[in-house]
Design a protein around this motif. Structure first.
Motif, mmCIF file in Angstrom:
data_model
loop_
_atom_site.group_PDB
_atom_site.id
_atom_site.type_symbol
_atom_site.label_atom_id
_atom_site.label_comp_id
_atom_site.label_asym_id
_atom_site.label_seq_id
_atom_site.Cartn_x
_atom_site.Cartn_y
_atom_site.Cartn_z
ATOM 1 N N VAL B 130 0.846 -1.212 0.000
ATOM 2 C CA VAL B 130 0.000 0.000 0.000
ATOM 3 C C VAL B 130 0.875 1.252 0.000
ATOM 4 C CG1 VAL B 130 -1.697 1.329 1.315
ATOM 5 C CG2 VAL B 130 -1.952 -1.141 1.120
ATOM 6 N N ILE B 131 1.863 1.279 0.898
ATOM 7 C CA ILE B 131 2.705 2.474 1.014
ATOM 8 C C ILE B 131 3.453 2.747 -0.294
ATOM 9 C CG2 ILE B 131 4.758 3.431 2.173
ATOM 10 C CD1 ILE B 131 3.765 1.951 4.728
ATOM 11 N N PHE B 132 4.156 1.727 -0.768
ATOM 12 C CA PHE B 132 4.987 1.968 -1.962
ATOM 13 C C PHE B 132 4.148 2.098 -3.238
ATOM 14 C CE2 PHE B 132 7.997 0.113 1.070
ATOM 15 C CZ PHE B 132 8.933 1.134 1.068
ATOM 16 N N GLY B 133 2.999 1.429 -3.252
ATOM 17 C CA GLY B 133 2.099 1.563 -4.411
ATOM 18 C C GLY B 133 1.583 2.983 -4.531
ATOM 19 N N LEU B 134 1.267 3.585 -3.370
ATOM 20 C CA LEU B 134 0.743 4.957 -3.405
ATOM 21 C C LEU B 134 1.850 5.974 -3.696
ATOM 22 C CD1 LEU B 134 -1.900 4.827 -0.529
ATOM 23 C CD2 LEU B 134 -2.278 4.740 -3.001
ATOM 24 N N ILE B 135 3.056 5.689 -3.176
ATOM 25 C CA ILE B 135 4.175 6.591 -3.491
ATOM 26 C C ILE B 135 4.464 6.524 -4.992
ATOM 27 C CG2 ILE B 135 6.650 7.046 -3.148
ATOM 28 C CD1 ILE B 135 6.341 6.058 -0.287
ATOM 29 N N ASP B 136 4.363 5.306 -5.552
ATOM 30 C CA ASP B 136 4.612 5.144 -6.991
ATOM 31 C C ASP B 136 3.675 6.029 -7.808
ATOM 32 O OD1 ASP B 136 5.719 3.625 -9.350
ATOM 33 O OD2 ASP B 136 3.599 3.095 -9.543
ATOM 34 N N LYS B 137 2.445 6.141 -7.320
ATOM 35 C CA LYS B 137 1.453 6.923 -8.070
ATOM 36 C C LYS B 137 1.569 8.427 -7.764
ATOM 37 C CE LYS B 137 -2.732 8.117 -9.721
ATOM 38 N NZ LYS B 137 -3.075 8.217 -11.114
ATOM 39 N N TYR B 138 1.659 8.743 -6.479
ATOM 40 C CA TYR B 138 1.550 10.158 -6.115
ATOM 41 C C TYR B 138 2.876 10.810 -5.703
ATOM 42 C CZ TYR B 138 -3.366 8.904 -6.080
ATOM 43 O OH TYR B 138 -4.594 8.442 -6.444
ATOM 44 N N GLY B 139 3.881 9.977 -5.391
ATOM 45 C CA GLY B 139 5.137 10.517 -4.907
ATOM 46 C C GLY B 139 6.159 10.699 -6.001
ATOM 47 N N THR B 140 7.340 11.145 -5.588
ATOM 48 C CA THR B 140 8.406 11.376 -6.568
ATOM 49 C C THR B 140 9.672 10.609 -6.201
ATOM 50 O OG1 THR B 140 8.952 13.352 -5.328
ATOM 51 C CG2 THR B 140 7.641 13.669 -7.337
ATOM 52 N N ASP B 141 9.674 9.987 -5.035
ATOM 53 C CA ASP B 141 10.876 9.329 -4.555
ATOM 54 C C ASP B 141 11.247 8.130 -5.449
ATOM 55 O OD1 ASP B 141 12.866 9.113 -2.359
ATOM 56 O OD2 ASP B 141 11.996 7.111 -2.262
ATOM 57 N N ALA B 142 12.417 8.203 -6.061
ATOM 58 C CA ALA B 142 12.821 7.172 -7.034
ATOM 59 C C ALA B 142 13.032 5.820 -6.363
ATOM 60 C CB ALA B 142 14.088 7.619 -7.746
ATOM 61 N N THR B 143 13.598 5.839 -5.139
ATOM 62 C CA THR B 143 13.855 4.576 -4.439
ATOM 63 C C THR B 143 12.533 3.867 -4.126
ATOM 64 O OG1 THR B 143 15.703 5.708 -3.436
ATOM 65 C CG2 THR B 143 15.169 3.553 -2.529
ATOM 66 N N ALA B 144 11.563 4.654 -3.670
ATOM 67 C CA ALA B 144 10.264 4.067 -3.345
ATOM 68 C C ALA B 144 9.624 3.450 -4.586
ATOM 69 C CB ALA B 144 9.349 5.138 -2.762
ATOM 70 N N LYS B 145 9.799 4.100 -5.714
ATOM 71 C CA LYS B 145 9.242 3.569 -6.960
ATOM 72 C C LYS B 145 9.918 2.240 -7.317
ATOM 73 C CE LYS B 145 7.794 7.972 -8.908
ATOM 74 N NZ LYS B 145 6.428 7.843 -9.389
ATOM 75 N N LYS B 146 11.225 2.172 -7.052
ATOM 76 C CA LYS B 146 11.946 0.924 -7.316
ATOM 77 C C LYS B 146 11.440 -0.193 -6.399
ATOM 78 C CE LYS B 146 16.278 2.532 -9.231
ATOM 79 N NZ LYS B 146 17.575 3.079 -8.864
ATOM 80 N N VAL B 147 11.189 0.181 -5.138
ATOM 81 C CA VAL B 147 10.690 -0.825 -4.188
ATOM 82 C C VAL B 147 9.324 -1.338 -4.658
ATOM 83 C CG1 VAL B 147 9.940 -1.244 -1.813
ATOM 84 C CG2 VAL B 147 11.948 0.160 -2.241
ATOM 85 N N PHE B 148 8.487 -0.437 -5.144
ATOM 86 C CA PHE B 148 7.180 -0.873 -5.651
ATOM 87 C C PHE B 148 7.365 -1.857 -6.803
ATOM 88 C CE2 PHE B 148 3.824 -0.328 -8.896
ATOM 89 C CZ PHE B 148 2.779 -0.909 -8.198
ATOM 90 N N ASN B 149 8.327 -1.571 -7.650
ATOM 91 C CA ASN B 149 8.604 -2.452 -8.785
ATOM 92 C C ASN B 149 9.022 -3.852 -8.317
ATOM 93 O OD1 ASN B 149 8.334 -2.241 -11.526
ATOM 94 N ND2 ASN B 149 10.546 -2.296 -11.838
ATOM 95 N N VAL B 150 9.828 -3.867 -7.245
ATOM 96 C CA VAL B 150 10.252 -5.168 -6.696
ATOM 97 C C VAL B 150 9.032 -5.903 -6.140
ATOM 98 C CG1 VAL B 150 11.575 -6.266 -4.830
ATOM 99 C CG2 VAL B 150 12.603 -4.427 -6.180
ATOM 100 N N LEU B 151 8.186 -5.177 -5.424
ATOM 101 C CA LEU B 151 7.015 -5.815 -4.816
ATOM 102 C C LEU B 151 6.019 -6.291 -5.872
ATOM 103 C CD1 LEU B 151 6.274 -3.361 -1.851
ATOM 104 C CD2 LEU B 151 7.322 -5.612 -1.721
ATOM 105 N N PHE B 152 5.778 -5.458 -6.892
ATOM 106 C CA PHE B 152 4.756 -5.807 -7.883
ATOM 107 C C PHE B 152 5.301 -6.786 -8.930
ATOM 108 C CE2 PHE B 152 2.550 -5.105 -11.947
ATOM 109 C CZ PHE B 152 1.276 -5.490 -11.576
ATOM 110 N N GLU B 153 6.259 -6.315 -9.716
ATOM 111 C CA GLU B 153 6.762 -7.166 -10.819
ATOM 112 C C GLU B 153 7.633 -8.297 -10.296
ATOM 113 O OE1 GLU B 153 7.496 -6.436 -14.637
ATOM 114 O OE2 GLU B 153 6.837 -4.357 -14.736
ATOM 115 N N GLY B 154 8.464 -7.974 -9.288
ATOM 116 C CA GLY B 154 9.369 -9.002 -8.780
ATOM 117 C C GLY B 154 8.652 -10.080 -8.000
ATOM 118 N N MET B 155 7.844 -9.683 -7.050
ATOM 119 C CA MET B 155 7.261 -10.674 -6.142
ATOM 120 C C MET B 155 5.831 -11.075 -6.510
ATOM 121 S SD MET B 155 8.894 -9.188 -2.631
ATOM 122 C CE MET B 155 8.380 -10.496 -1.528
#
Lengths: 219, 270, 284
Positions: B130-155
């Motif tokens: 939830v946290i990283f998914g929302l940052i991916d959409k509304y935030g700008t933090d590049a690291t958080a976006k990468k973490v979302f990618n790991v959670l979604f596409e990776g896992m």
């Protein structure tokens, strides 16, 4: 060792995916704690993703934007109506959840008339096939004529199997239904054959992920 | 006559919007309180009316004649709002199961029941997504976006694919153990399955690759046999089955629309 | 899932043929799936008429035509639906058609966006001008009913919440009559909704369907009636399509493994039945 760490840091998603894949694959040996753990992580991620989708792809474009950007305040009523779904968790008031459920069921039922007409009428029309087909030069197209005959026989006998499913005294209907049963087995055999293809494709994808994407052993 | 109502429901400027939104929420809460106190005998009729009215919209829109000049009837313009309404309402069902998950697994952790660490993993994964998914959409933090990618596409995606792929093992085992030619039906099923299986993989195509590609003899190439089975026998048999399903489906839709459907869900006392 | 239950020991060869341990079966399956990855098998690939028809339908759309791609699938069927999505989008972009993508599946929305973004770079497709992603929609019927009548209002914003109405990609698109081709890539029976609510509304519209292989047989009656112009059947169909658009993707690479897996299953079924028939003959 440094090279391994560097690789992990450059492709964290692939490594995480590989660990999760292997963790879940251990189930084919037997149910185990390792599998259980990854199963729970999977459910957690899927549930979390549903919340993310609800917020960013539903509530944002269909509630927040219209209400707070365009002033269409009346969507608030729909949101409040939708909250009634969550009464399903209440033992005493769960009947309230039936209101939005009934509403969506009604929506779907109301579309069924159009769906039926548009789906099945062309099907019905295309079921009447000519049994004497002529080729472009006017001669009999034997292959197509036989195919059409087979098509009609299969269609009629399968329908007779369902329409006369109660006990029949007429031998003709009994035989027709029996033949219908046999040709249905042809269709089910075809479905079985394609099911194998579907399942094997899924396993291939996993093996490809492990040996190509992760281990880079194959191109 | 309708003008005051239309004016009332028209979009409002930002200056008065909060009042309308809060008013709508308060009014809705009031309605819910009334509904909660509704006598038992009035509940089923109310659900039936809501279901009927919802269905009436699309049924009427389909059956009502259209004006040739505009290619519309009086309900056509409401299809778009109905779509938005359906999307918002339907979307809200996405998280219906989350409360149950939170309750069950929260209790497991609180009471340290066996396997509590699995429940902890589930809730941690959920919160992280939830946290990283929302940052991916509304935030700008590049690291958080990468973490979302790991959670979604990776896992998530890989686990979803793995779960389904496990069926491959069981289907092999089940085919080997259960597929026996005990009857004419089973024999037909197996012969067809073999022909289709051969016809859909290149190794099967290779078996009859020596046959000419044109002429009547080409019909004996295994991929053409498969195509014939699918487009002639299979298509006709499944069309006959579909006719039955279609009529049955329409009847069930009609019963649901008119609240005539029977069964545990529909007949339960409320 | 659990270990194989302990049964009485097989007495002779015929009974043994019917009782091969599941671990042996699983190992054989892993071997036949994995082996062709290391030692690729070159086999002839014939394009089926169902795939060819879908390809031709897209070929017949003039450059600049408008295509809608719906990607209603999730990670579970990625092996089949991902190569399908990629092959279709590749073809549409090669043909320089305008592409609008959306999904009735939460994951499918993200997947299709990722695939399209990657291919857009390859083909020089500009977002908003040449392609757009309309995002996710949860309920099928209401969206399709509305799409037929008013596309810009049905998909007023894209997946990032940006208004779509003024995007060049949507120029001249009002309702279903302005759409040339629709391709649904799905792991469900959603094609029935498209046929029931959309297909008949525009006689010139070409509706193609890319199902998982398991669903392919049930769609044949609709291809026969012309309600579906062509079908890409699972991974095999994707491999055929990859060949048609001159690319080598996951589906083409998988055909060797899939072939051997099919042979293994057929051999196992034959072995099991040989044992069964011999045991029955001895019994009688």
């Amino acid at each position: 060792m440094d090279a391994v760490w560097q690789d992990i840091l450059s492709r964290p998603g692939i490594y995480a995916g590989a660990i999760c894949t292997i963790g879940l694959m251990t189930l084919i040996y037997r149910e185990n704690a390792f599998y259980r753990f990854f199963e729970h992580v999977f459910i957690g991620l899927a549930a979390g993703f549903s919340i993310v989708v609800l917020i960013k792809e539903i509530l944002d474009p269909f509630l927040y934007q219209p209400v707070f950007k365009k002033g269409e305040w009346y969507w608030t009523f729909v949101f409040m109506f939708g909250l009634l779904f969550y009464f399903i968790h209440s033992r005493k008031y769960n009947w309230l959840s039936r209101l939005p459920i009934g509403f969506l069921m009604g929506f779907s039922a109301g579309q069924a008339f159009q769906g039926f007409a548009n789906t099945y009428l062309p099907q019905l029309a295309k079921s009447f096939r000519p049994l004497y087909v002529t080729a472009s030069d006017g001669s009999l197209d034997m292959a197509q004529s036989i195919n059409n005959l087979i098509f009609m026989i299969v269609l009629v006998t399968v329908m007779s199997y369902f329409f006369f499913s109660f006990e029949q005294k007429s031998k003709a209907i009994r035989n027709s239904a029996q033949f219908g049963r046999w040709v249905m087995m042809v269709a089910f055999g075809a479905i079985f054959g394609t099911t194998i293809m579907a399942r094997m494709a899924l396993l291939f994808d996993r093996m490809y992920f492990i040996f190509s994407d992760w281990l880079k052993l194959v191109q | 006559m309708l003008e005051p109502i239309v004016r009332f429901f028209a979009p409002k400027p930002l200056s008065v919007l909060p009042y309308y939104v809060v008013g709508a929420v308060l009014f809705s809460i009031l309605v819910i309180i009334v509904l909660i106190n509704l006598p038992s005998r009035a509940r089923k009729p109310l659900i039936a009316i809501v279901t009927f009215l919802a269905g009436l919209f699309y049924a009427t829109e389909f059956f009502w004649p259209i004006d040739i000049a505009t290619n519309k009837n009086f309900l056509t313009d409401y299809l778009v709002p109905a779509s938005k309404l359906g999307s918002l309402l339907g979307g809200m069902t996405l998280t219906l199961g989350i409360l149950s998950l939170l309750r069950v697994h929260g209790r497991n952790i609180a009471r340290l029941r066996s396997g509590w660490y699995n429940s902890l993993a589930l809730l941690t994964a959920m919160v992280a997504m939830v946290i990283f998914g929302l940052i991916d959409k509304y935030g700008t933090d590049a690291t958080a976006k990468k973490v979302f990618n790991v959670l979604f596409e990776g896992m998530l995606i890989n686990m979803d694919a793995t779960m389904f792929s496990l069926i491959a093992f069981y289907i092999v085992s089940a085919s080997y153990r259960a597929f026996r030619i005990r009857s004419i039906e089973a024999t037909i099923l197996m012969v067809t399955a073999f022909l289709v299986m051969l016809g859909q993989v290149p190794i099967g195509n290779a078996l009859t690759d020596w046959l000419p590609k044109d002429g009547w003899i080409a019909s004996l190439r295994v991929e053409n046999v498969k195509q014939w089975i699918l487009s002639q026998v299979n298509a006709a048999a499944l069309r006959a089955i579909a006719f039955g399903l279609g009529v049955g489906g329409l009847a069930i839709s009609l019963r649901i629309w008119l609240s005539l459907e029977r069964g545990a869900y529909f007949e339960k006392e409320i | 899932m659990a270990m194989t239950p302990k049964t009485s020991k097989p007495r002779d060869l015929w009974e043994r043929l019917q009782a091969i341990d599941r671990r042996v079966l699983y190992t054989l399956l892993l071997v036949v799936i994995t082996l062709p990855l290391f030692k690729p098998i070159r086999l002839p690939m014939v394009t089926m008429p169902s795939t060819q028809k879908l390809y031709q339908a897209i070929e017949s759309v003039p450059q600049g035509g408008f295509a809608i791609v719906s990607a209603t699938w999730s990670g579970g069927t990625r092996a089949e639906n991902m190569p399908q999505t990629e092959a279709i989008l590749r073809h549409l972009m090669k043909r320089r058609l305008r592409v609008a993508i959306f999904s009735f599946d939460q994951q499918g929305s993200q997947f299709s966006y990722n695939i399209a973004s990657r291919l857009a770079k390859e083909y020089g497709y500009e977002y908003g001008k040449d392609w757009v992603h309309w995002g996710y929609r949860p309920i099928v019927g209401v969206v399709l009913k509305s799409l037929v009548r008013d596309i810009p209002s049905t998909f007023a914003t894209d997946r990032d919440g940006k208004p779509t109405r003024d995007m060049p990609v949507m120029k001249g698109i009002k309702d279903i009559k302005n759409v040339d081709v629709i391709v649904e890539i799905a792991a469900s029976g959603i094609y029935m909704d498209w046929i029931g609510l959309v297909v008949g509304a525009n006689p010139n519209l070409k509706f193609g369907f890319c199902p998982t292989a398991v669903m392919a047989p049930e769609t044949y009656p609709y291809m026969d009636s012309g309600q579906i112009v062509g079908i890409m059947e699972g991974m095999r169909g994707a491999a055929e399509y990859e060949k048609l658009v001159n690319t080598t993707g996951l589906a083409t690479k998988g055909m060797g493994s899939i072939s051997l897996a099919h042979v293994l299953i057929m051999v196992l079924i034959i072995i099991g039945n040989l044992g069964y028939l011999a045991t029955r003959a001895r019994g009688s």
